[in-house]
Design an enzyme around this catalytic site. Sequence first.
Site, PDB file in Angstrom:
ATOM      1  N   ASP A 100     -11.466 -29.964   9.804  1.00 45.75           N
ATOM      2  CA  ASP A 100     -11.126 -31.364  10.103  1.00 45.75           C
ATOM      3  C   ASP A 100      -9.636 -31.610   9.864  1.00 45.75           C
ATOM      4  OD1 ASP A 100     -11.801 -33.902  10.850  1.00 45.75           O
ATOM      5  OD2 ASP A 100     -12.768 -34.451   8.958  1.00 45.75           O
ATOM      6  N   LYS A 130     -11.605 -30.484  14.349  1.00 47.94           N
ATOM      7  CA  LYS A 130     -12.001 -31.845  14.725  1.00 47.94           C
ATOM      8  C   LYS A 130     -10.822 -32.774  14.457  1.00 47.94           C
ATOM      9  CE  LYS A 130     -14.667 -34.620  12.157  1.00 47.94           C
ATOM     10  NZ  LYS A 130     -13.725 -35.767  12.019  1.00 47.94           N
ATOM     11  N   GLU A 199     -19.063 -41.974  15.757  1.00 44.69           N
ATOM     12  CA  GLU A 199     -19.407 -42.481  14.415  1.00 44.69           C
ATOM     13  C   GLU A 199     -19.492 -44.005  14.416  1.00 44.69           C
ATOM     14  OE1 GLU A 199     -17.232 -40.855  11.103  1.00 44.69           O
ATOM     15  OE2 GLU A 199     -18.066 -42.322   9.712  1.00 44.69           O
TER      16      GLU A 199
HETATM   17  O1  KIV Z   1     -15.020 -35.918   7.352  1.00 43.19           O
HETATM   18  C1  KIV Z   1     -16.191 -35.826   7.746  1.00 43.19           C
HETATM   19  O2  KIV Z   1     -17.064 -35.295   7.053  1.00 43.19           O
HETATM   20  C2  KIV Z   1     -16.494 -36.364   9.064  1.00 43.19           C
HETATM   21  C3  KIV Z   1     -17.929 -36.373   9.496  1.00 43.19           C
HETATM   22  C4  KIV Z   1     -18.770 -37.212   8.658  1.00 43.19           C
HETATM   23  C5  KIV Z   1     -18.068 -36.644  10.938  1.00 43.19           C
HETATM   24  O3  KIV Z   1     -15.615 -36.760   9.749  1.00 43.19           O
END
Ligand code: KIV
Length: 282
Positions: A100, A130, A199
């Site tokens: 992320d 992501k 989300e």
């Molecule tokens: O940071 C995270 O865990 C997320 C998910 C909940 C989609 O962005």
Amino acid sequence: MRKGYYIQTLHFKENGMAKTTIQDLLRKKAEGKKISMLTAYDYPFAQIIDEAGVDAVLVGDSLGVVVQGLENTLAVTMDEMMYHTKMVSRAVKNAMVIGDMPFMSYQTSSEDCLRNAGRFLKEGGAAAIKIEGGAEIADRITALTRSDIPVMAHIGLTPQSIHRMGGYKVQGKTKTAARKLIEEAKIVEDAGAFSVVLEGIPMTLAREITKTLSIPTIGIGAGPYCDGQVLVMHDLLGLFERFVPKFIKRYAKLRDDAVRAVREYKKEVEEGVFPSEEQSFK
Ligand code: KIV
């Protein structure tokens, strides 16, 4: 998809050698099969998720809240993300590992975005990243995919925008806001994203976006009509109590069990019950 590639992938999978790919996720959507994703931040939890056969593991910046005890995700750094992504990648044998992009790792410039995303693949062992945002980061998504860094987009309630949104609020509730989110979803798909997290949006809107897109939608607080679902592992296991949003389902109460176990240990130490001869060397 090329036949040779498919057969090769199948062969590796049968021998337990191949991890879940973008093509596997796209195929699942085409076949109407649901995709499962969970967050992990360390080796033991990633191993549990992988062993249970979940398709994808997200090393989410939510670690700032559920692991580091922060108020929100904004302070999480790239170096911290690397630390956690390495542990997760070390544990995972079958799932797709997705890293992320933390706040301010991609907003500052296209170069920063590419460099930081590249670290997830080069150092972290992830297969994709992501990134939060829609139209405003479409150029970043295109640059990343052109550099062979697969991108999972993330629209709707984007936690890194907490100050703009005025809190963690359900998005896309008005007709105008819903139309804008449908447009954003198309924009991120056209920009090259292989999937998109939806989300905190109404389930009917998530259904419409899911029908519109050819890439899989992964929902969290977006109802049952998405192509897949993601939850924060600590929420699923009942390890995080500070706030429990409506969309969470707890499948265990591990925090309660842990407190009980630690209390019992303390009592046994104080009473001289632990260790007994059984736990001692002769
Ligand atoms: O940071 C995270 O865990 C997320 C998910 C909940 C989609 O962005």
